[in-house]
Design a protein around this motif. Structure first.
Motif, PDB file in Angstrom:
ATOM      1  N   PHE A 270      40.679  47.254  -7.046  1.00 48.10           N
ATOM      2  CA  PHE A 270      41.374  48.421  -6.512  1.00 48.10           C
ATOM      3  C   PHE A 270      42.664  48.600  -7.302  1.00 48.10           C
ATOM      4  O   PHE A 270      43.372  47.620  -7.565  1.00 48.10           O
ATOM      5  CB  PHE A 270      41.696  48.234  -5.023  1.00 48.10           C
ATOM      6  N   VAL A 271      42.949  49.840  -7.673  1.00 44.69           N
ATOM      7  CA  VAL A 271      44.192  50.147  -8.382  1.00 44.69           C
ATOM      8  C   VAL A 271      44.834  51.341  -7.694  1.00 44.69           C
ATOM      9  O   VAL A 271      44.235  52.412  -7.612  1.00 44.69           O
ATOM     10  CB  VAL A 271      43.943  50.462  -9.872  1.00 44.69           C
ATOM     11  N   PHE A 272      46.043  51.132  -7.201  1.00 43.07           N
ATOM     12  CA  PHE A 272      46.736  52.172  -6.453  1.00 43.07           C
ATOM     13  C   PHE A 272      47.961  52.655  -7.207  1.00 43.07           C
ATOM     14  O   PHE A 272      48.563  51.914  -7.986  1.00 43.07           O
ATOM     15  CB  PHE A 272      47.156  51.648  -5.075  1.00 43.07           C
ATOM     16  N   ASN A 273      48.310  53.919  -6.939  1.00 42.89           N
ATOM     17  CA  ASN A 273      49.568  54.453  -7.451  1.00 42.89           C
ATOM     18  C   ASN A 273      50.660  54.097  -6.441  1.00 42.89           C
ATOM     19  O   ASN A 273      50.655  54.588  -5.310  1.00 42.89           O
ATOM     20  CB  ASN A 273      49.460  55.965  -7.608  1.00 42.89           C
ATOM     21  N   PRO A 274      51.609  53.231  -6.798  1.00 44.88           N
ATOM     22  CA  PRO A 274      52.520  52.675  -5.802  1.00 44.88           C
ATOM     23  C   PRO A 274      53.653  53.617  -5.419  1.00 44.88           C
ATOM     24  O   PRO A 274      54.153  54.390  -6.227  1.00 44.88           O
ATOM     25  CB  PRO A 274      53.078  51.433  -6.507  1.00 44.88           C
ATOM     26  N   HIS A 275      54.039  53.533  -4.162  1.00 44.41           N
ATOM     27  CA  HIS A 275      55.227  54.203  -3.647  1.00 44.41           C
ATOM     28  C   HIS A 275      56.182  53.109  -3.184  1.00 44.41           C
ATOM     29  O   HIS A 275      56.025  52.542  -2.105  1.00 44.41           O
ATOM     30  CB  HIS A 275      54.850  55.131  -2.493  1.00 44.41           C
ATOM     31  N   TYR A 276      57.148  52.787  -4.044  1.00 44.58           N
ATOM     32  CA  TYR A 276      58.108  51.745  -3.735  1.00 44.58           C
ATOM     33  C   TYR A 276      59.250  52.315  -2.905  1.00 44.58           C
ATOM     34  O   TYR A 276      59.780  53.380  -3.211  1.00 44.58           O
ATOM     35  CB  TYR A 276      58.673  51.134  -5.020  1.00 44.58           C
ATOM     36  N   LEU A 277      59.625  51.595  -1.859  1.00 46.69           N
ATOM     37  CA  LEU A 277      60.699  52.046  -0.977  1.00 46.69           C
ATOM     38  C   LEU A 277      61.693  50.914  -0.758  1.00 46.69           C
ATOM     39  O   LEU A 277      61.290  49.770  -0.498  1.00 46.69           O
ATOM     40  CB  LEU A 277      60.130  52.498   0.371  1.00 46.69           C
ATOM     41  N   SER A 278      62.979  51.250  -0.867  1.00 47.17           N
ATOM     42  CA  SER A 278      64.006  50.233  -0.630  1.00 47.17           C
ATOM     43  C   SER A 278      64.025  49.810   0.833  1.00 47.17           C
ATOM     44  O   SER A 278      64.344  48.665   1.157  1.00 47.17           O
ATOM     45  CB  SER A 278      65.381  50.763  -1.048  1.00 47.17           C
ATOM     46  N   GLN A 279      63.697  50.743   1.714  1.00 48.20           N
ATOM     47  CA  GLN A 279      63.548  50.445   3.143  1.00 48.20           C
ATOM     48  C   GLN A 279      62.120  50.821   3.551  1.00 48.20           C
ATOM     49  O   GLN A 279      61.865  51.961   3.936  1.00 48.20           O
ATOM     50  CB  GLN A 279      64.566  51.232   3.967  1.00 48.20           C
ATOM     51  N   PRO A 280      61.193  49.879   3.473  1.00 51.79           N
ATOM     52  CA  PRO A 280      59.769  50.218   3.641  1.00 51.79           C
ATOM     53  C   PRO A 280      59.398  50.836   4.976  1.00 51.79           C
ATOM     54  O   PRO A 280      58.448  51.606   5.053  1.00 51.79           O
ATOM     55  CB  PRO A 280      59.066  48.868   3.434  1.00 51.79           C
ATOM     56  N   PHE A 281      60.131  50.522   6.050  1.00 51.95           N
ATOM     57  CA  PHE A 281      59.752  51.077   7.340  1.00 51.95           C
ATOM     58  C   PHE A 281      60.862  51.957   7.906  1.00 51.95           C
ATOM     59  O   PHE A 281      61.199  51.889   9.082  1.00 51.95           O
ATOM     60  CB  PHE A 281      59.355  49.957   8.303  1.00 51.95           C
TER      61      PHE A 281
ATOM     62  N   VAL B 135      39.993  39.852  -3.053  1.00 50.95           N
ATOM     63  CA  VAL B 135      39.726  40.897  -4.038  1.00 50.95           C
ATOM     64  C   VAL B 135      40.993  41.142  -4.840  1.00 50.95           C
ATOM     65  O   VAL B 135      42.106  40.843  -4.395  1.00 50.95           O
ATOM     66  CB  VAL B 135      39.256  42.203  -3.363  1.00 50.95           C
ATOM     67  N   GLU B 136      40.823  41.684  -6.034  1.00 50.96           N
ATOM     68  CA  GLU B 136      41.962  41.909  -6.915  1.00 50.96           C
ATOM     69  C   GLU B 136      42.486  43.329  -6.750  1.00 50.96           C
ATOM     70  O   GLU B 136      41.746  44.295  -6.893  1.00 50.96           O
ATOM     71  CB  GLU B 136      41.574  41.676  -8.379  1.00 50.96           C
ATOM     72  N   MET B 137      43.763  43.454  -6.435  1.00 51.90           N
ATOM     73  CA  MET B 137      44.415  44.752  -6.295  1.00 51.90           C
ATOM     74  C   MET B 137      45.625  44.807  -7.212  1.00 51.90           C
ATOM     75  O   MET B 137      46.377  43.837  -7.315  1.00 51.90           O
ATOM     76  CB  MET B 137      44.862  45.001  -4.853  1.00 51.90           C
ATOM     77  N   ASN B 138      45.774  45.956  -7.867  1.00 55.85           N
ATOM     78  CA  ASN B 138      46.922  46.161  -8.725  1.00 55.85           C
ATOM     79  C   ASN B 138      47.512  47.539  -8.479  1.00 55.85           C
ATOM     80  O   ASN B 138      46.864  48.412  -7.880  1.00 55.85           O
ATOM     81  CB  ASN B 138      46.540  46.001 -10.206  1.00 55.85           C
ATOM     82  N   ALA B 139      48.722  47.728  -8.948  1.00 55.31           N
ATOM     83  CA  ALA B 139      49.414  49.004  -8.809  1.00 55.31           C
ATOM     84  C   ALA B 139      49.951  49.434 -10.165  1.00 55.31           C
ATOM     85  O   ALA B 139      50.517  48.627 -10.898  1.00 55.31           O
ATOM     86  CB  ALA B 139      50.563  48.880  -7.805  1.00 55.31           C
ATOM     87  N   VAL B 140      49.731  50.705 -10.498  1.00 56.91           N
ATOM     88  CA  VAL B 140      50.260  51.279 -11.731  1.00 56.91           C
ATOM     89  C   VAL B 140      50.476  52.767 -11.483  1.00 56.91           C
ATOM     90  O   VAL B 140      49.711  53.402 -10.748  1.00 56.91           O
ATOM     91  CB  VAL B 140      49.304  51.046 -12.927  1.00 56.91           C
ATOM     92  N   THR B 141      51.499  53.325 -12.067  1.00 57.96           N
ATOM     93  CA  THR B 141      51.806  54.730 -11.852  1.00 57.96           C
ATOM     94  C   THR B 141      50.905  55.610 -12.711  1.00 57.96           C
ATOM     95  O   THR B 141      50.953  55.545 -13.941  1.00 57.96           O
ATOM     96  CB  THR B 141      53.276  55.029 -12.176  1.00 57.96           C
ATOM     97  N   TYR B 142      50.063  56.394 -12.067  1.00 57.15           N
ATOM     98  CA  TYR B 142      49.225  57.349 -12.790  1.00 57.15           C
ATOM     99  C   TYR B 142      49.225  58.721 -12.116  1.00 57.15           C
ATOM    100  O   TYR B 142      48.472  59.609 -12.490  1.00 57.15           O
ATOM    101  CB  TYR B 142      47.785  56.835 -12.947  1.00 57.15           C
TER     102      TYR B 142
END
Length: 325
Positions: free
Chosen positions: A123-134, A216-223
């Motif tokens: 699985f490869v997701f486009n990540p949404h990084y947040l300084s305050q996740p919740f 399972v292997e999961m990675n994140a990359v901006t696409y």
């Protein structure tokens, strides 16, 4: 013409990734733009189309013929917002490979698959990084920690969220039993809990649990980039700028204006350039039919009538416990 196939009949392809586009009647004008933009850079990649007929059926023959698109039958006609993507993810009879799953409100503006193919992972997701996740905003579009603890006790925040409109997945690794508190596949409505963004919170909760429990292997990359951010640069509203395919990104109109009158959409010149490429492949008569189809499919009253008709039919079938719809 692109053929119609059942998920049980699919054969592994020669490429290492296929693309699955999810469409319904109301956004089919965007589906055509999405698939045309893919074909600008990838004339040979396998493209599968999953139709959700909850808002009414719609003719896909011209698109399938022009762009060699296959309809993938997942065994249902009616899904509702995002549900078809989860049905697809659960399918264990598809060729074991990676699939790029896309909402229709996305266009390629370059050779996106290069970046994806160079990134390992089931699985490869486009990540949404947040300084305050919740934070409150994050909770609105994803979920709150209490919901995750209640539905998926094994959940641990992986360091990012992801928009579910574009995901690289390997179907069959996630099992329905893991979704038992939030989603079921037997009957509509499939969601056992209601979230503002439908499938997105569920997938963001369950995928980290799958990673931990099944290794399972999961990675994140901006696409992917959202349309408001992409078109802050006014030069990006230029179809010719992206013909060479040097960029490796897709543009997603999630939350943005989407209108059959492309002049009302952000990036209208880019979109009209893509639409022109599609119409150039059609005969004059087919272009006329295509234009009329877009107008009819944009008619809100007709769509509402078709939706209500289908919902009544579904409810009748549910009452007699016949769920083959």
């Amino acid at each position: 013409m692109g053929k119609e196939i059942d998920s049980n009949e699919m054969e592994p392809g020669s490429k290492d990734i296929s693309i699955v586009v999810f469409a319904n009647r109301k956004d089919f004008f965007l589906t055509k733009l999405c698939i045309t933009s893919i074909r600008l850079y990838y004339p040979d990649v396998q493209i599968l189309l999953v139709k959700d007929k909850l808002n009414g059926d719609f003719n896909t023959r011209r698109l399938r013929k022009v762009h060699n698109v296959e309809i993938l039958d997942l065994g249902k006609k009616y899904y509702g917002w995002g549900a078809a993507k989860i049905h697809f993810l659960l399918k264990d009879n598809l060729p074991k490979r990676r699939y790029l799953c896309l909402d229709s409100d996305i266009v390629f503006v370059g050779r996106v698959l290069t970046k994806i193919q160079n990134t390992k992972g089931d699985f490869v997701f486009n990540p949404h990084y947040l300084s305050q996740p919740f934070s409150r905003d994050a909770i609105d579009i994803y979920f709150d920690p209490d919901t995750a603890k209640e539905s998926y006790p094994g959940y641990e925040y992986p360091g990012y969220f992801f928009n579910a409109g574009q995901t690289v997945v390997t179907p069959g690794l996630l099992k329905e039993c893991m979704l038992s508190t939030t989603f079921q596949t037997r009957r509509y409505p499939y969601y056992l809990k209601t979230f503002r963004c439908a499938d997105q919170p569920i997938l963001n909760m369950v995928m980290p649990v799958l990673k931990k429990e099944q290794n399972v292997e999961m990675n994140a990359v901006t696409y992917m980039i959202l349309s408001p951010q992409f078109f802050l640069d006014s030069t990006n509203n230029d179809f010719e700028k992206f013909i060479n395919g040097e960029t490796e990104i897709m543009v997603h109109y999630a939350g943005d204006t989407r209108n059959n009158d492309l002049d009302k959409m952000r990036g209208n010149m880019l979109l009209k350039g893509i639409k022109k490429e599609y119409h150039l492949k059609l005969s004059r008569f087919s272009r006329l039919l295509d234009t009329w189809q877009d107008k009819i499919c944009a008619h809100q009253k007709i769509n509402r009538i078709l939706y209500l008709r289908n919902r009544i039919w579904i409810e009748l079938m549910n009452k007699i416990k016949y769920y083959n719809y």
